[in-house]
Design an enzyme around this catalytic site. Structure first.
Site, mmCIF file in Angstrom:
data_model
loop_
_atom_site.group_PDB
_atom_site.id
_atom_site.type_symbol
_atom_site.label_atom_id
_atom_site.label_comp_id
_atom_site.label_asym_id
_atom_site.label_seq_id
_atom_site.Cartn_x
_atom_site.Cartn_y
_atom_site.Cartn_z
ATOM 1 C CG HIS A 42 -5.573 -2.359 -0.808
ATOM 2 N ND1 HIS A 42 -5.091 -1.686 -1.305
ATOM 3 C CD2 HIS A 42 -5.088 -1.643 1.019
ATOM 4 C CE1 HIS A 42 -4.180 -0.856 -1.230
ATOM 5 N NE2 HIS A 42 -4.432 -0.721 0.373
ATOM 6 C CB SER B 269 -1.094 0.237 1.130
ATOM 7 O OG SER B 269 -2.476 1.356 1.218
ATOM 8 C CG ASP C 7 -7.084 -2.606 -3.693
ATOM 9 O OD1 ASP C 7 -7.753 -2.074 -3.349
ATOM 10 O OD2 ASP C 7 -5.559 -2.732 -3.846
#
Lengths: 376, 274
Positions: free
Chosen positions: B256, B106, B228
């Site tokens: 995610h 991320s 996602d």
């Protein structure tokens, strides 16, 4: 009567949502479907996260889903769920992961509760807290500004005062009439008093601004001459008021000499202002039993017991007198100086005498013994 | 897992302690796993052990997350990703990492890119898991969110303060469902100071780090999940196109956090690359 589990599931007083491991709804009960405005079959196949406003989705993906995978459960998650018509429904959610034989997450279960009233209550609390915080902050800022103003004003007053003192000193060299000399003495006394006031105001503002009272300790030189000079200055200001001073300082006192002078000046100034004019003010400075003590006593009206407690608070003025009160900082600063030295300032007051006593523990080295001295 | 006992300079050791770094495994080459917004190093608990036989694995928490030193939180420093990247550089230097592998999930994908540009000697390979250089749509760029939605998130974190801290409270208790996690994890996973979480969210979701893409010395692998919500396919494609020579793998995993939901696939994809 056998329990009707199907009915319990469908019409339970809370929402049930079952999903696959990726959060896709496999089944939702009638209660939840009704709350969110969809038919139960319309919910099937949707991702649970799709029922959340986008902001909440990010929270779900970054917090809730990881917790479900790692911890296996979440509880009391406060979030909004979108109604079919688009408005948000405040809800509380418990979730649990169901694992297969290999310990892998196989599916997820959610129990959903409405939380509109609770959320309203929380918002109200939050709102009041924010307001309270804001008002505290603005008050703090205001008072800081005020104290900065005081500090700057006090500091700036020193220059003209020094000019007045300098001018008066120059005039002393001139040939003056008796009346002129007397006026000059008065001016000199006023300069000393004003200087003391400025010191107190500056110390007070500094204390409020976080600087506190700083000490420059001196354990090499005797303190007595400093105290004598203070007494001399105040005698000059109040020539009609008898000051009886006794010194018995048998050791070097590890303290800030200027501060100690300020403390005595404040106590003495207070005694001269409030004490009965027909009785002497008695100053005693001595080292005894590992302590250093300065006591200043005066006669006259005792201080009411109610006022005694607040005497050392800033801006406290006795009340009965009006004119000569000053700012009410003298005793406060004196007590702060005492505190900075690890000592304390106490007061006793009865019809016979009012006595302020400063006591601090002695850290200093013993000095060659000297006889008691008595002055005037 | 153990706290690394490196005898570096005091400043270096500081980074190890500050970031709650833990090293394990045996191997010449180091592989550093960095968590994203929301949780802590435990995001990698199903993935990192698979690399311990060949690599020295490094896990850590960013300041403000997990077991990192909360007193080290400096608002200005962590207002941009550069502050976080500086910590990665400090830590890698303290652990004497050279030509290592950085795996960032991320927001950490971008942090890793910035760190690798600052100190190219540290990492020769970067794995960007669900990266996004910019979460907000702008002109032709599709980040997946508009500004109002991101502001709504920040507002949500704000207004949900109370509900959120209450939601975090049960984590302090032992976790009866998964006793193997132990007290330590039960106490800290995904728990962070709400004020800091809000700031981290602001830094993460309002940052535009597209300028940090572009040619880079290190080899780059992008792991993109399907479906996602936070980093959609288009963003993965954008990152892929913007880093010449990068490799893009679109995983079967959805969501995610493939490091949690599809650890096997994640391990396989990283293994094939390194």
């Amino acid at each position: 009567m056998p329990l009707d589990y199907a009915d319990l599931f469908e019409t339970a007083p809370c929402g049930y949502v079952l999903t696959d491991k990726e959060g896709r709804i496999t089944r939702a009960n009638a209660t939840f479907a009704k709350w969110v405005g969809w038919a139960p079959h319309e919910l099937q196949g949707r991702r649970f996260a799709d029922l959340l406003p986008i902001a909440v989705r990010i929270f779900y993906e970054s917090h809730v889903a990881p917790m479900l995978h790692v911890q296996g459960s979440v509880s009391e998650i406060a979030l909004d769920v979108l109604h079919a018509e688009g408005h948000k429904l405040p809800m509380l959610i418990n979730g649990a992961a169901v694992r297969d034989d290999h310990g892998q997450v196989a599916s997820l279960r959610f129990a959903v509760f409405t939380a509109t009233q609770r959320r309203n209550y929380e918002q109200t609390l939050l709102h009041s807290r924010n307001e309270a915080q804001a008002s505290v902050l603005s008050e703090r800022a205001e008072s800081e500004l005020r104290e900065q103003f005081i500090a700057v004003l006090g500091h700036d007053l020193r220059n003209p005062l020094a000019a007045i003192a300098g001018g008066a000193r120059m005039l002393l060299k001139e040939q003056l009439s008796e009346r002129g000399s007397m006026i000059l003495r008065l001016i000199d006394g006023s300069v000393v008093r004003a200087g003391g006031l400025i010191d107190n105001v500056l110390d007070f503002a500094r204390g409020r601004l976080g600087g506190g009272i700083t000490l420059t300790r001196n354990d090499q030189e005797p303190l007595e001459p400093v105290l004598r000079q203070v007494i001399g200055e105040l005698r000059a200001i109040s020539p009609d008021h008898w000051i009886d001073a006794k010194f018995a300082i048998d050791a070097l006192v590890d303290c800030d000499h200027v501060r100690m002078g300020q403390l005595l000046s404040n106590l003495l100034g207070n005694a001269l202002t409030h004490g009965a004019k027909d009785q002497s003010v008695r100053v005693r400075a001595e080292t005894t039993d590992g302590s250093f003590i300065i006591a200043v006593a005066n006669g006259g009206e005792p201080i009411p017991s109610a006022a005694l407690e607040r005497l050392f608070q800033p801006f406290f003025r006795g009340g009965s007198h009006d004119r000569q009160e000053g700012l009410g900082l003298g005793l406060h600063i004196a007590s702060e100086i005492a505190r900075a030295h690890g000592g304390k300032l106490t007061v006793s007051s009865d019809p016979v005498e009012t006595c302020f006593t400063f006591t601090m523990p002695m850290g200093g080295l013993p000095r060659n013994s000297r006889g008691r001295q008595h002055s005037r | 897992m153990m706290l690394s006992g490196q005898t570096g300079k005091s400043e270096g050791t500081g980074a190890i302690l500050r970031l709650n770094a833990r090293t394990a495994g045996s191997g010449e080459q180091a592989i550093m796993f960095a968590h994203g917004f929301g949780c802590d190093q435990n995001m990698w608990r199903y993935v990192s052990p698979a690399f311990e036989d060949r690599f020295r694995t490094v896990l850590f928490d960013y300041v403000g997350s997990g077991g990192a030193d909360i007193d080290a939180y400096v608002i200005e420093k962590y207002a941009t990703l550069d502050g976080y990247a500086q910590d990665v550089v400090d830590l890698a230097r303290a652990l004497e990492i050279k030509d290592g592998i950085f795996v960032g999930h991320s927001v950490s994908a971008m942090i890793g890119l910035i760190a690798a540009r600052q100190a190219p000697e540290l990492f020769s390979k970067l794995v960007l898991v669900a990266p996004s250089p910019c979460y907000i749509d702008e002109a032709d760029y599709v980040g997946g969110f508009n500004r109002a939605q991101i502001l709504e998130l920040l507002d949500f974190l704000d207004s949900n303060h109370m509900g959120w801290s209450q939601a975090m409270a049960p984590m302090i208790m032992a976790n009866p469902d998964r006793p193997e996690l132990g007290e330590e994890l039960a106490g800290s996973f995904c728990r962070s100071d709400p004020e800091i979480a809000k700031r981290f969210a602001r830094t993460t979701f309002l940052s535009d780090n597209r300028g940090d893409l572009g040619a880079i010395e290190a080899q780059v692998l992008i792991l993109q999940c399907r479906e996602d919500l936070i980093a959609p396919l288009a963003v993965g494609d954008y990152v892929h196109a913007a880093i010449p020579g990068s490799e893009l793998v679109v995983m079967k995993a959805t969501g995610h956090c493939p490091n949690l939901s599809a650890p096997e696939e994640t391990i396989a994809a990283i293994t094939a690359f390194v």
